[in-house]
Design a protein around this motif. Structure first.
Motif, PDB file in Angstrom:
ATOM      1  N   ASP A  61       0.938  -0.940   0.166  1.00  0.00           N
ATOM      2  CA  ASP A  61      -0.074  -0.019  -0.035  1.00  0.00           C
ATOM      3  C   ASP A  61       0.925   1.149  -0.065  1.00  0.00           C
ATOM      4  N   ALA A  62       0.379   2.273  -0.039  1.00  0.00           N
ATOM      5  CA  ALA A  62       1.089   3.728  -0.251  1.00  0.00           C
ATOM      6  C   ALA A  62       2.119   3.816   1.029  1.00  0.00           C
ATOM      7  N   LEU A 121       4.970   1.108   0.568  1.00  0.00           N
ATOM      8  CA  LEU A 121       5.734   1.560  -0.543  1.00  0.00           C
ATOM      9  C   LEU A 121       6.824   2.531  -0.421  1.00  0.00           C
ATOM     10  N   ALA A 122       6.287   3.795   0.509  1.00  0.00           N
ATOM     11  CA  ALA A 122       7.118   4.921   0.874  1.00  0.00           C
ATOM     12  C   ALA A 122       8.151   4.542   1.597  1.00  0.00           C
ATOM     13  N   ARG A 123       7.937   3.853   2.559  1.00  0.00           N
ATOM     14  CA  ARG A 123       8.858   3.195   3.408  1.00  0.00           C
ATOM     15  C   ARG A 123       9.975   2.286   2.783  1.00  0.00           C
ATOM     16  N   LYS A 124       9.488   1.494   1.986  1.00  0.00           N
ATOM     17  CA  LYS A 124      10.428   0.438   1.325  1.00  0.00           C
ATOM     18  C   LYS A 124      11.206   1.109   0.175  1.00  0.00           C
ATOM     19  N   ALA A 158      -2.709   8.177  -3.709  1.00  0.00           N
ATOM     20  CA  ALA A 158      -1.722   8.007  -2.598  1.00  0.00           C
ATOM     21  C   ALA A 158      -0.379   6.995  -3.132  1.00  0.00           C
ATOM     22  N   LEU A 159      -0.850   6.194  -3.970  1.00  0.00           N
ATOM     23  CA  LEU A 159       0.535   5.412  -4.515  1.00  0.00           C
ATOM     24  C   LEU A 159       1.200   6.389  -5.496  1.00  0.00           C
ATOM     25  N   LEU A 160       0.583   7.215  -6.317  1.00  0.00           N
ATOM     26  CA  LEU A 160       1.348   8.019  -7.209  1.00  0.00           C
ATOM     27  C   LEU A 160       2.059   8.923  -6.325  1.00  0.00           C
ATOM     28  N   ALA A 161       1.756   9.676  -5.295  1.00  0.00           N
ATOM     29  CA  ALA A 161       2.409  10.362  -4.442  1.00  0.00           C
ATOM     30  C   ALA A 161       3.435   9.974  -3.508  1.00  0.00           C
TER      31      ALA A 161
END
Length: 283
Positions: free
Chosen positions: A201-202, A205-208, A244-247
């Motif tokens: 999820d967003a 994804l940001a953390r990884k 959110a995924l795009l961001a």
């Protein structure tokens, strides 16, 4: 020499100022289970007409959902058929299991599909995980760590075989590596991939992605060289999740469809959303 732990002192931002503004793309994984090959062929045609950027299959020998002994088709023969059938879309596996083919053989297969498709192949690859495939086809399942070590060893062999083949690939074949393991998988991504694929999820994804940035710094690559790809399962099309995924940095969004019908409801909405996002990025 001690390997640095990428999970310590993570970057404070999930994005990096060195990442270029990539165009947003839409992919479709046509899961080769529970339907006829004729239906799969027609689905690939319809998806290309709708305007998707990439078509993916998967690399398993049995269905992953529904009847475990249902209809199913093999990955690389399917990719070769799609390479002849289609004209515009890129093609790949999401993802090839490194364990199932010798690295040099896999490199030659990929080079051949690259030529059949006139340079549209993406080599999607991962360490493997589905034990039934291994057991019934006679491969050693081993441990996740060993399978990841084998993947890390295979990648230089694949590139060396591409350099030795006559004729060589038509282009520098993009490598997509799937998985989110922070200590091994993301380091392999940093060293060898042009695309990293996640099922996160967003927030995850940001953390990884920040961990991947750190591994890029360790191995001497710019994080912006690696496109972030993510699976999206929202059948009706994009919503707040997509934004959110795009961001969070994703630019390749991969929807999925499964047999027997291989329904494409919602795919046109994803393509329209992609086009709107790209217009905003170039405005």
């Amino acid at each position: 020499m001690t390997t640095p732990d990428p999970t310590s002192a993570l970057p404070t931002s999930p994005t990096s100022p060195t990442r270029p503004a990539r165009p947003v793309r839409v992919g479709l994984q046509i899961q080769p289970q529970h339907g006829s090959y004729d239906q799969i062929r027609r689905t690939a045609d319809a998806a290309e007409r709708l305007g998707v950027d990439v078509l993916f299959t998967w690399d398993h020998f049995f269905p992953l959902s529904g009847d475990p002994d249902g209809l199913h088709f093999e990955c690389w023969t399917t990719l070769a058929a799609w390479a002849e059938q289609t004209e515009r879309v890129e093609l790949g596996a999401l993802v090839t299991c490194n364990s199932y083919r010798a690295p040099d053989l896999l490199a030659d297969m990929a080079r051949t599909v690259d030529h059949i498709s006139a340079g549209r192949l993406i080599l999607g690859i991962g360490a493997g995980w589905f034990q039934r495939d291994y057991d019934e086809y006679g491969y050693e399942f081993g441990t996740p760590g060993r399978r990841l070590d084998d993947l890390a060893t295979a990648m230089p062999r694949i590139r060396a075989r591409w350099a030795a083949l006559n004729p060589p690939p038509t282009r520098d074949i993009p490598v997509l590596i799937g998985g989110g393991g922070e200590r091994k998988t993301l380091r392999i991504v940093a060293e060898h991939a042009q695309v990293w694929h996640s099922f996160a999820d967003a927030a995850e994804l940001a953390r990884k992605s920040a961990v991947l940035d750190r591994w890029c710094a360790e191995v001497g690559r710019e994080p912006g060289e690696i496109e972030r790809s993510v699976s999206v399962r929202r059948a009706s099309g994009p919503g707040d999740e997509a934004q959110a995924l795009l961001a969070a940095g994703a630019t390749l969004f991969v929807a999925e469809t499964t047999g027997p019908e291989h329904d494409l409801a919602g795919l046109a909405a994803w393509v329209e959303w992609r086009d709107r996002q790209n217009e905003l990025r170039t405005a």
